[in-house]
Write a protein that holds these residues in place. Structure first.
Motif, PDB file in Angstrom:
ATOM      1  N   ALA A   1      -9.839  20.434  16.760  1.00  0.00           N
ATOM      2  CA  ALA A   1      -9.687  21.460  17.784  1.00  0.00           C
ATOM      3  C   ALA A   1     -10.909  22.363  17.850  1.00  0.00           C
ATOM      4  O   ALA A   1     -11.530  22.664  16.829  1.00  0.00           O
ATOM      5  CB  ALA A   1      -8.443  22.299  17.487  1.00  0.00           C
ATOM      6  N   SER A   2     -11.224  22.795  19.051  1.00  0.00           N
ATOM      7  CA  SER A   2     -12.312  23.748  19.247  1.00  0.00           C
ATOM      8  C   SER A   2     -11.829  24.916  20.090  1.00  0.00           C
ATOM      9  O   SER A   2     -11.293  24.712  21.182  1.00  0.00           O
ATOM     10  CB  SER A   2     -13.498  23.080  19.942  1.00  0.00           C
ATOM     11  OG  SER A   2     -14.473  24.053  20.276  1.00  0.00           O
ATOM     12  N   PRO A   3     -12.055  26.148  19.613  1.00  0.00           N
ATOM     13  CA  PRO A   3     -11.672  27.317  20.406  1.00  0.00           C
ATOM     14  C   PRO A   3     -12.685  27.651  21.489  1.00  0.00           C
ATOM     15  O   PRO A   3     -12.492  28.596  22.251  1.00  0.00           O
ATOM     16  CB  PRO A   3     -11.599  28.421  19.354  1.00  0.00           C
ATOM     17  CG  PRO A   3     -12.631  28.012  18.347  1.00  0.00           C
ATOM     18  CD  PRO A   3     -12.599  26.506  18.304  1.00  0.00           C
ATOM     19  N   ARG A   4     -13.769  26.892  21.563  1.00  0.00           N
ATOM     20  CA  ARG A   4     -14.844  27.189  22.499  1.00  0.00           C
ATOM     21  C   ARG A   4     -14.654  26.531  23.852  1.00  0.00           C
ATOM     22  O   ARG A   4     -15.548  26.568  24.693  1.00  0.00           O
ATOM     23  CB  ARG A   4     -16.180  26.763  21.892  1.00  0.00           C
ATOM     24  CG  ARG A   4     -16.509  27.448  20.579  1.00  0.00           C
ATOM     25  CD  ARG A   4     -17.832  26.963  20.038  1.00  0.00           C
ATOM     26  NE  ARG A   4     -18.925  27.277  20.956  1.00  0.00           N
ATOM     27  CZ  ARG A   4     -19.986  26.515  21.125  1.00  0.00           C
ATOM     28  NH1 ARG A   4     -20.110  25.390  20.448  1.00  0.00           N
ATOM     29  NH2 ARG A   4     -20.943  26.866  21.971  1.00  0.00           N
ATOM     30  N   GLY A   5     -13.495  25.916  24.041  1.00  0.00           N
ATOM     31  CA  GLY A   5     -13.215  25.336  25.350  1.00  0.00           C
ATOM     32  C   GLY A   5     -14.031  24.092  25.630  1.00  0.00           C
ATOM     33  O   GLY A   5     -14.568  23.452  24.717  1.00  0.00           O
ATOM     34  N   PHE A   6     -14.160  23.765  26.910  1.00  0.00           N
ATOM     35  CA  PHE A   6     -14.781  22.505  27.290  1.00  0.00           C
ATOM     36  C   PHE A   6     -16.257  22.437  26.932  1.00  0.00           C
ATOM     37  O   PHE A   6     -16.850  21.359  26.872  1.00  0.00           O
ATOM     38  CB  PHE A   6     -14.582  22.258  28.788  1.00  0.00           C
ATOM     39  CG  PHE A   6     -14.917  20.860  29.197  1.00  0.00           C
ATOM     40  CD1 PHE A   6     -16.043  20.586  29.965  1.00  0.00           C
ATOM     41  CD2 PHE A   6     -14.124  19.800  28.798  1.00  0.00           C
ATOM     42  CE1 PHE A   6     -16.359  19.288  30.344  1.00  0.00           C
ATOM     43  CE2 PHE A   6     -14.430  18.493  29.160  1.00  0.00           C
ATOM     44  CZ  PHE A   6     -15.548  18.244  29.939  1.00  0.00           C
ATOM     45  N   ARG A   7     -16.879  23.566  26.648  1.00  0.00           N
ATOM     46  CA  ARG A   7     -18.275  23.545  26.212  1.00  0.00           C
ATOM     47  C   ARG A   7     -18.439  22.632  25.001  1.00  0.00           C
ATOM     48  O   ARG A   7     -19.447  21.934  24.856  1.00  0.00           O
ATOM     49  CB  ARG A   7     -18.745  24.955  25.851  1.00  0.00           C
ATOM     50  CG  ARG A   7     -18.892  25.885  27.028  1.00  0.00           C
ATOM     51  CD  ARG A   7     -19.290  27.267  26.567  1.00  0.00           C
ATOM     52  NE  ARG A   7     -18.240  27.887  25.773  1.00  0.00           N
ATOM     53  CZ  ARG A   7     -18.392  29.027  25.121  1.00  0.00           C
ATOM     54  NH1 ARG A   7     -19.545  29.662  25.138  1.00  0.00           N
ATOM     55  NH2 ARG A   7     -17.381  29.536  24.443  1.00  0.00           N
ATOM     56  N   SER A   8     -17.440  22.627  24.147  1.00  0.00           N
ATOM     57  CA  SER A   8     -17.499  21.768  22.963  1.00  0.00           C
ATOM     58  C   SER A   8     -17.382  20.302  23.328  1.00  0.00           C
ATOM     59  O   SER A   8     -17.861  19.436  22.586  1.00  0.00           O
ATOM     60  CB  SER A   8     -16.385  22.142  21.990  1.00  0.00           C
ATOM     61  OG  SER A   8     -16.490  23.478  21.590  1.00  0.00           O
ATOM     62  N   CYS A   9     -16.733  20.030  24.442  1.00  0.00           N
ATOM     63  CA  CYS A   9     -16.514  18.642  24.863  1.00  0.00           C
ATOM     64  C   CYS A   9     -17.771  18.009  25.448  1.00  0.00           C
ATOM     65  O   CYS A   9     -17.868  16.789  25.520  1.00  0.00           O
ATOM     66  CB  CYS A   9     -15.398  18.564  25.900  1.00  0.00           C
ATOM     67  SG  CYS A   9     -13.752  18.887  25.244  1.00  0.00           S
ATOM     68  N   VAL A  10     -18.713  18.824  25.873  1.00  0.00           N
ATOM     69  CA  VAL A  10     -19.904  18.275  26.525  1.00  0.00           C
ATOM     70  C   VAL A  10     -20.713  17.439  25.529  1.00  0.00           C
ATOM     71  O   VAL A  10     -21.099  16.309  25.813  1.00  0.00           O
ATOM     72  CB  VAL A  10     -20.756  19.402  27.123  1.00  0.00           C
ATOM     73  CG1 VAL A  10     -22.055  18.846  27.685  1.00  0.00           C
ATOM     74  CG2 VAL A  10     -19.981  20.135  28.209  1.00  0.00           C
ATOM     75  N   LEU A  11     -20.954  17.991  24.362  1.00  0.00           N
ATOM     76  CA  LEU A  11     -21.728  17.268  23.346  1.00  0.00           C
ATOM     77  C   LEU A  11     -20.844  16.499  22.377  1.00  0.00           C
ATOM     78  O   LEU A  11     -21.278  15.526  21.770  1.00  0.00           O
ATOM     79  CB  LEU A  11     -22.610  18.243  22.559  1.00  0.00           C
ATOM     80  CG  LEU A  11     -23.792  18.852  23.304  1.00  0.00           C
ATOM     81  CD1 LEU A  11     -24.541  19.818  22.398  1.00  0.00           C
ATOM     82  CD2 LEU A  11     -24.725  17.767  23.814  1.00  0.00           C
ATOM     83  N   MET A  12     -19.606  16.929  22.218  1.00  0.00           N
ATOM     84  CA  MET A  12     -18.679  16.334  21.249  1.00  0.00           C
ATOM     85  C   MET A  12     -19.321  16.248  19.872  1.00  0.00           C
ATOM     86  O   MET A  12     -19.320  15.199  19.209  1.00  0.00           O
ATOM     87  CB  MET A  12     -18.215  14.953  21.726  1.00  0.00           C
ATOM     88  CG  MET A  12     -17.265  15.018  22.903  1.00  0.00           C
ATOM     89  SD  MET A  12     -16.391  13.459  23.246  1.00  0.00           S
ATOM     90  CE  MET A  12     -17.711  12.419  23.809  1.00  0.00           C
ATOM     91  N   SER A  13     -19.883  17.367  19.452  1.00  0.00           N
ATOM     92  CA  SER A  13     -20.427  17.450  18.104  1.00  0.00           C
ATOM     93  C   SER A  13     -19.331  17.886  17.147  1.00  0.00           C
ATOM     94  O   SER A  13     -18.644  18.871  17.401  1.00  0.00           O
ATOM     95  CB  SER A  13     -21.575  18.462  18.065  1.00  0.00           C
ATOM     96  OG  SER A  13     -21.961  18.711  16.727  1.00  0.00           O
TER      97      SER A  13
END
Length: 127
Positions: A98-110
């Protein structure tokens, strides 16, 4: 305690399908982007797919585009990964996080942007 639990892995023949589930306990998934990652023996962990908090945006690794579909049911506090047309190279342990940073985290999927990792579920594609 925030915890994610993966399920649905198993042994499947090439061309087959599996649906993985990622269930949360101790917190609601509503405010988190959720990513699926995988790690094959001897290889680095890689991002497979990711979904925004409301499910309106998704991202996929090139290797799974057109074969995998990510979805979420916030009422059930669960995220799914439907995997079709499976290939031997899809064999790996699959994790959700899970990421609390929203879809920004999904862009790189780091993986560095994600936490509350589950224990993983093994997917083996073999004849």
């Amino acid at each position: 305690q925030l915890q994610l639990v993966e399920s649905g892995g198993g042994l499947v023949q090439p061309g087959g399908s599996l649906r993985l589930a990622c269930a949360a306990s101790g917190f609601t998934l509503d405010y988190y982007a959720i990513g699926w990652f995988r790690q094959a023996p001897g290889k680095a962990r890689e991002g497979v797919s990711c979904i925004s908090t409301n499910g309106g945006s998704t991202n996929y690794a090139d290797s799974v585009k057109g074969r995998f579909t990510i979805s979420r049911d916030n009422a059930k506090n669960t995220v799914y990964l439907q995997m079709n047309s499976l290939k031997p190279e899809d064999t790996a342990v699959y994790y959700c996080a899970a990421s609390p940073r929203g879809f920004r985290s999904c862009v790189l999927m780091s993986s560095r942007d994600f936490g509350s990792w589950g224990q993983g579920t093994q997917v083996t594609v073999s004849s």
